[in-house]
Design an enzyme around this catalytic site. Structure first.
Site, PDB file in Angstrom:
ATOM      1  CB  VAL A   1      15.653  57.851  27.007  1.00 29.01           C
ATOM      2  CG1 VAL A   1      15.292  59.323  26.833  1.00 29.01           C
ATOM      3  CG2 VAL A   1      15.880  57.190  25.656  1.00 29.01           C
ATOM      4  CD  GLU A   2      20.326  60.432  32.643  1.00 33.18           C
ATOM      5  OE1 GLU A   2      20.424  60.559  33.862  1.00 33.18           O
ATOM      6  OE2 GLU A   2      21.137  60.930  31.837  1.00 33.18           O
TER       7      GLU A   2
END
Ligand code: NAD
Length: 278
Positions: free
Chosen positions: A124-125
């Site tokens: 997850v950025e």
């Protein structure tokens, strides 16, 4: 974090909902799509409006259309309707949150960009905008970690963030090579899954290159093979994707979406299990 609202139940929203419910959270989902009741994962509650979905949420994951005006209007509503402590995350693939929080309180708004499907792929950025508080970043990172995800915080907003910029570079050359008749879409996919894909599941481009240089490491690679790589002129595909769409449909159109997605998930989970064991 006990209660999560999922706004938008398309490809990404449904996959997030599945991950959240599998981790024992209370999940409320909302989407105007007529078939919502048929597609929500078991155990997920349906809310008929955004306000109802977020009313008692600790965490909101937004997965609506990738459209700046949509996100501006929606986030103004989320800031108004969600509890003061709730974090407001957008799955946006390319739009930094600063662009849709102008004129509203963006201190608890930030990007939580997954890779499809988020119930399988760990990354997850996490990308704060100009108004996002440090506390919101820390809480978002802790929350995603508690779900077994791998959050990576990116400190500068850039359209497409990191993952999709890398993907775009590869996809551009892939489209060019197929358009030029060098390979078919299926052969190009075979090149990637039998080389770069396998390598990149274990070492990223930099560690891979450091090892590619042998005992001389990245320095040797950069000054040796690196010279010819830097000299490669990469292609620019045409702006009209129609021929490419037809070629991809020829390659994969005879299989159903659910059959292809099931095989993908099974193989990716097997890779993750193997990585955990090594
Ligand atoms: N598809 C991907 O691979 C991918 C990966 C990562 C991030 N994303 C991002 O996730 C977001 C969603 O993408 P997607 O691929 O799931 O799109 P999608 O088209 O599959 O789903 C979007 C959903 O939003 C719903 N929607 C429209 N108006 C709404 C409203 N007012 N309230 C609630 N829902 C509403 C639509 O009915 C639709 O079901 C986008 O911002 C996209 O950039 C997509």
């Amino acid at each position: 974090m006990k209660t999560v609202a999922v706004v938008g139940a398309g490809v990404i929203g449904l996959s997030w909902a599945r991950l959240f419910v599998e981790h024992g959270l209370t999940v409320r989902i909302t989407d105007p799509r007529a078939d919502l009741a048929e597609v929500v994962p078991d155990g997920v509650q349906i809310a008929s409006t955004v306000a109802e979905a977020v009313r008692d949420a600790d965490f909101v994951q937004e997965n609506g259309p990738e459209n700046l005006e949509f996100k501006k209007t929606l986030f103004a509503e989320l800031v108004r309707e969600a509890p003061q402590h709730a974090l407001l995350l957008s799955s946006s693939s390319a739009i930094p949150s600063t662009a849709f929080t102008e004129g509203i309180d963006g201190s608890r708004v930030l990007i939580g960009h997954p890779f499809n499907p988020p119930h399988v792929i760990p990354l997850v950025e996490v990308v704060p905008g100009q108004q996002t508080s440090e506390e919101s970043v820390t809480r978002a990172v802790e929350f995603y970690r508690s779900l077994g995800r791998t959050p990576v915080v990116e400190r500068k907003e850039i359209p497409g963030f990191v993952g999709n910029r890398l993907q775009a570079a590869l996809s551009r050359e892939a489209a060019y090579l197929v358009e030029q008749g060098v390979v078919t879409p299926a052969d190009l996919d075979a090149v990637v899954t039998n080389s770069l894909g396998l390598r990149w599941a274990t070492v990223g481009p930099f560690l891979g290159a450091h090892l590619g240089g042998g005992p001389g490491g990245y320095r040797h690679l950069a000054t040796h093979i690196g010279k010819s790589m830097r000299g490669l002129e990469l292609g620019t595909p045409s702006q009209d994707p129609e021929r490419l769409i037809e070629a991809v449909e020829d390659a994969y159109g005879s299989s159903t979406y659910s059959a292809l997605a099931e095989t993908r998930d099974r193989k990716q989970l097997a890779v993750l299990t193997a990585l955990e064991e090594n």
